[in-house]
Design a protein around this motif. Sequence first.
Motif, PDB file in Angstrom:
ATOM      1  N   ARG A 137      35.413 -15.390 -75.405  1.00  0.00           N
ATOM      2  CA  ARG A 137      35.124 -16.768 -75.023  1.00  0.00           C
ATOM      3  C   ARG A 137      34.248 -16.751 -73.773  1.00  0.00           C
ATOM      4  O   ARG A 137      34.652 -16.251 -72.720  1.00  0.00           O
ATOM      5  CB  ARG A 137      36.422 -17.528 -74.739  1.00  0.00           C
ATOM      6  N   GLN A 167      32.752 -18.492 -70.725  1.00  0.00           N
ATOM      7  CA  GLN A 167      33.161 -19.647 -69.918  1.00  0.00           C
ATOM      8  C   GLN A 167      32.351 -19.675 -68.623  1.00  0.00           C
ATOM      9  O   GLN A 167      31.890 -18.658 -68.146  1.00  0.00           O
ATOM     10  CB  GLN A 167      34.654 -19.560 -69.581  1.00  0.00           C
ATOM     11  N   ARG A 168      32.273 -20.843 -68.071  1.00  0.00           N
ATOM     12  CA  ARG A 168      31.510 -21.039 -66.853  1.00  0.00           C
ATOM     13  C   ARG A 168      32.316 -20.672 -65.615  1.00  0.00           C
ATOM     14  O   ARG A 168      33.475 -21.055 -65.483  1.00  0.00           O
ATOM     15  CB  ARG A 168      31.099 -22.514 -66.741  1.00  0.00           C
ATOM     16  N   VAL A 169      31.691 -19.917 -64.708  1.00  0.00           N
ATOM     17  CA  VAL A 169      32.247 -19.812 -63.362  1.00  0.00           C
ATOM     18  C   VAL A 169      31.402 -20.692 -62.454  1.00  0.00           C
ATOM     19  O   VAL A 169      30.204 -20.879 -62.682  1.00  0.00           O
ATOM     20  CB  VAL A 169      32.271 -18.363 -62.813  1.00  0.00           C
ATOM     21  N   VAL A 218      31.257 -15.926 -67.560  1.00  0.00           N
ATOM     22  CA  VAL A 218      31.962 -14.682 -67.851  1.00  0.00           C
ATOM     23  C   VAL A 218      32.470 -14.770 -69.287  1.00  0.00           C
ATOM     24  O   VAL A 218      32.514 -15.850 -69.870  1.00  0.00           O
ATOM     25  CB  VAL A 218      33.158 -14.441 -66.900  1.00  0.00           C
ATOM     26  N   HIS A 223      35.288 -26.217 -73.444  1.00  0.00           N
ATOM     27  CA  HIS A 223      36.129 -25.258 -72.713  1.00  0.00           C
ATOM     28  C   HIS A 223      35.747 -23.832 -73.039  1.00  0.00           C
ATOM     29  O   HIS A 223      36.606 -22.980 -73.298  1.00  0.00           O
ATOM     30  CB  HIS A 223      37.618 -25.449 -73.049  1.00  0.00           C
ATOM     31  N   ASN A 276      35.714 -13.635 -71.780  1.00  0.00           N
ATOM     32  CA  ASN A 276      37.070 -13.110 -71.715  1.00  0.00           C
ATOM     33  C   ASN A 276      37.368 -12.216 -72.911  1.00  0.00           C
ATOM     34  O   ASN A 276      36.511 -11.923 -73.736  1.00  0.00           O
ATOM     35  CB  ASN A 276      38.090 -14.250 -71.568  1.00  0.00           C
TER      36      ASN A 276
END
Lengths: 622, 322, 539
Positions: free
Chosen positions: C292, C294-296, C286, C356, C288
């Motif tokens: 950024r 980021q991994r779900v 996803v 991150h 943000n």
Amino acid sequence: MDLRFRDAVPTAEERDAVDALLGPPADGWRGGERDAAGLQHARGGHEARDRRDLLLPALHAVQDRLGWISEGALDYICRRLSVPPAEAYGVATFYALLSLRPAPPRAVHVCTDLACRAAGSGDLVAETTRRLGPAGAPVNGATWHESPCLGLCERAPAMFITEAGDSPSAVSAGPVNADEVVRAVRTGAGALEPEAPPAVSVPQAGSEDLVLLRNVGMVDPADLDAYRARGGYTALRRAFDLGPAGVLREINDSGLVGRGGAAFPTGRKWSATAAQPDHPHYLVCNADESEPGTFKDRVLMEGDPYALIESMTIAGYATGCHLGYLYIRGEYPRAEAALLNAMATARERGLLGDNVLGRGYAFDIELRRGAGAYICGEETAIFNSIEGERGEPRSKPPFPVERGLFGKPTVVNNVETLVNVLPIILRGGPAYAAIGTGTSTGTKLFCVSGSVAEPGVYEVPFGATLRELLELAGGVRENLRAVLLGGAAGAFVRPDELDVPLTFEDTRAAGTTLGSGVVLAIDDSTDLPGVLLRIAAFFRDESCGQCVPCRVGTVRQEEALVRLSAANRGAGANGHAAADIALLREVGQAMKDASICGLGQTAWNAVESAIDKLGTFQEGAS
Amino acid sequence: MTQSVDLGLPTRLVDVTIDGETVRVPEGATVLDACEAAGLDIPTLCYGDTLTPKNACRVCVVEVEGSRTLVPSCSRQAAEGMVVHTDSERARHSRKLVLELLGSSVDLSTTPRADEWMADYGADPDRFGPRAEPVQAGARDVLHTGHHGEPDGATAATVEQPPKVDNDLYVRDYGKCILCYKCVDACGEQWQNSFAIGVAGRGFDATISTEFAAPLTDSACVYCGNCVEVCPTGALSFKTEFDLREAGEWDESRQTETTTICAFCGVGCNVSLHVQDNEIVKVTSPHDNPVTHGNLCIKGRFGLTHVQVARKERRGREPRED
Amino acid sequence: MVLWGSNARDTHPIFFHHVLKAVNSGARMFAVDPRRTSSAKWADRWLGIDVGTDIPLANAVAREIIHAGLANRAFIERATSGYAEFAEAVEPWTLEVAEQVTGVPAELIRELAHAYATAERAQLCWTLGITEHHNATDNVRALINLSLLTGHVGRYGSGLNPLRGQNNVQGGGDMGAIPNRMPGFQDILDADVRAKFEAVYGREIQPRHGKHLTQMLEAMDEGELTCAYIIGENPVQSEADAAHTVKRLSELDHLVVQDIFRTATAELADVVLPATAAWSESEGTVTNSERRVQRVRKALEPPEGARDDIEIICEIARRMGHESWTYASSEEIWDEVRSLAPIFAGMSYKRLEDLHGIQWPCFSEDTLEPPYLHGRLWAEDPADRGAPAPFAALEHRPPVDLLDDDYPLRLTTGRRLDSYNTGVQSGGFSSPLRKGEAVDLSPEDVARLGLNPGERVAVISRRGRVVAPVRVDQALRPGLAFMTMHFPDEVDTNQLTIEATDPISGTAEYKATAIRIERLNGEDAVATEAERPINTEAR
């Protein structure tokens, strides 16, 4: 801040008490009436939050008016100063003199600490309890409490009476008997004889030899002209002539070290603060004199307040401060009044303010009153207390000279240390250094109490022996058992050690300390384990609670002493005495090594010295 | 959001000696960092990797040559030439006593590693005498500052008391509280800025408290659970964890921990889902994450746990149509 | 720090932690919001504008900056266009005129202008207070004007920060779920872009824009759009003018809803496809609010029968005859995206894990770009600087739903801390903060209307009527009311709101509805727990 308040509403009187201190609310967003014209804008943020330092004065304002601080009152203070209620509650509950539960307007605090204990406060409390019921119980618009040292040890046993109301009052009294305590509780301080003048605390008053105490009893402490007629404010003029660097040189040359207990060279502290590039610098006068058995600063402030104001002005000048805080313990109403008067009159005469003595230097002083917390005399806890935080010591480093009050370079000095500045400036540092011994220069004030004929504050040059000091105080009344030097955080001296010269180095070599100048003579009628237990209870009550060694160590110390005392009285099994003494040593060592501040580090000193030097709790001893 | 500006300045390094071994650490590193660099495992309790060191518990103290007292390694900066002894008699003595003093006054049964450290240091919390009975609920909230009753010496005072369960999300079991201040710091200026709790009272009678010890539901608490995240003893715990422990069903060996992204707003908070038996039993956040630094809001911390329950219930009611 | 039309304290709490870090380090904060929100309470200055007067305020701030000589002339000349026209457009907006129109005292507008213009670094953040208006795009451009005027853009610490309301609304756009862009914001009208995708997809891509949500709903009215496949959206409760939405969806030939919940929209569907929760029962990424990625990760086994969105979509594709729609993992799909969209090229799963998450753009696996955009505007070389950023000359157009004697109160909407949108996700946990839906009114209005706190009343707009308890909120002033859409089952606030949409973004004007309050009789009016007031700052 998005503070959340509960439903408590302040009474008109509570609001009035707070508004009398803070002025009317700025707008409806900070505790004022909702104002139709102000519903589409607000000024707040940093501005709203930056007077957190008025939290303690505001709590005092309510306590003084109502006798306790209700939730509505606390919330109102929080709205006015943008302080979270939970934090304000944490601050208020830090102090013994503030009540967060309903309390009658009058409170009588009966001292049960070392000197008063030696003077029979135990019987006094027993009799008071018999006639009025237990401490803490309300009696007809009043209540009475047992109290740690009130700093009236030369007039033990003592009491302290506060009366909340529109014109609140606070009065010290001593020595007192049970009749007087009962009368004070029932009808207030008005029923008592007026307090004796400050000079009664200085048996040497008027003597030519006095340096620091020369004015006490010789001038009206409320009269600036009288002070000036005795040479007052010539030191400040001389300081202005010397310039800040010159003042620092004299202080350095004088060899003056701090009189609060730590004996740190004052000149080094001042020079380091003066040199800090960060501004503003602050001066803090530590008048939170709470070490049991200590009352010298009170006598100085009551008897010669202008000397302290002048000294602070010189200190501020030398270290680049334009604002000094004078933090005085809450149990010193007469000293506080004397200082407030001195500050006001000095201000009127241009001795404080934007242009001191017309010499282009701006300096003023704010007085802050403590509220019953020994720990606030610690040099960094005092910052937190002034800033409106809980009076917990800070971790060092950083040291105050780098980051002190409000995070700025700060010089903190005890009252006695500061008043030494006057003779140093007037005589010159080297001349001052010629008094006393090579490493302990000048004269020293001692708070002599307990089993002596004439308790009081005595001034002698460093190097006088303990024996000489006791003789000066009229000698010991009964068979001397021991002398406690340095107060609750100090250590005992045996009768065969009375020739120890009273200097920092000699007392240290003798395994004791000058500390704050406490000299408490204990005769053999005194229950020594009881004294130790009182010391242990004192530290358990006064520990701020931050660090584990002190917070829990003081509890375990008291518990072990209870067992040892019981065994000593034959009331319990004696078989575990050795184990309990070993336990005390282990706990004591951890407190000494691992506590954050001096309180925990010294909380075991007196007990240790009693065990080691006096043999207390040992086989066959008492 | 928090990427720092690279000023291009080289980090200076300082050499410190730890137990005879020289360690090189960046300027600004703490003695604890240096000890970790030297491969040493110093116990800590009040230290939090997302918080300014409070150095209140003193379990991490070490001996530094030239220092009169022991030094808290978690907060003291390493300085060039510093000589540190982590395993000296003095340092070990104070650590042992800190463990004993805590162990004798606080319920450390859910404190990770407490038993291990007790054994390592030979700590015997029972030697202060039998534990006093826990006080009644609320009794420790109304103590008179600066006044305490004289102990009888027969028992060792503790802070034990019944847990405070006043909401469905988390529990405050202050009989397990070592007063490390971490929850207060996380709730206060360091992270959440809600200031729902503070330290009230003084000394051994100090407590973590709302104003006038009001129930959480009547306080400024916004249930972010950032206090729970940093609590080192289990004094603060998820209600789910508390209930499972009460029922004897809490079993970390059956749990998985998977970090994913919160399903609510667009900030992208990292949530670590602790799952037991395919149920979320606790939600934490990685402390080194640049978005959250271990913090979440009520939705991320608690809203996800229950979303699953709600979904199961709803799904259970509805026929499947795929 | 300027928070304009954003109550981040409640709606983006962890973002607000970062704001508070700055505030506690001395940063000044201004809040522009009709309500004195929990965010506004942190501000050094709160400007409580009348709803829908953002452009007058922004124009007045701009005029003051210009007249005070605080505009960044060098930046304007080098990196912007349209300044002269813009300056002319703001000229009528003196502080006094703006005070008349916005309700904010001139002095505070002046303070905002000076503080913003003279700050070394300044952030301008907004949320739906800016965008849920009929002139949303103009509102946004009014704020962009301020950043261009002062050069507070394209530099570390300075910039424009629209706070995303949903956890992957940015990611949806990133992946091309917008009508005019392919994944990675590549223009669908660009033939080279299309060719690149066509080569991989093996299909021709239509060279035209699709429809955005509002246009789709309108297309339903016209019979142009007869079939809808809705994934993870609950328009029946989230769209303005709910009754209208229900009618539209009900009249479709075919409606498919794919969701993790049986939503009110799903109730209307012909087919419901139960999906796994994207954030905890599937793998993927996803994006943000700060871009950024980021991994779900999958933490839970989904309930029996629920299937991953990817699996469902691929399965449908295969049943339509596209056998190639098979992927071994979400990573394989992501790598395909990376190969086609340069701004994601450097974001391998491994790197996302190690760092991150990574903010786009990230062009290669061994580089990172600065954490802010638009740095090009500061480039020395005009070629690097690229196209100048345009100022916009903007007019004030008040909210569409006018106040009059019949509808005298301005209702605005928003979120509360513990709830989320229509409550589908957040309604399932036992929040101690939840006090039930209410119509929040100023103490003055409650008194004037003779209402009792907690009393249930009818809230009536030109489109609908709902019943809700009255709650006193000191954060509101006379004439301003507040509700949320968190509890549509109890109080369906969107029965009231107006479907006046911004022509470009398609966002409806949720923030400005004209309402009146009517008392109910007898038992209907029984008091509720909304009896307790909120935001009790005044004595």
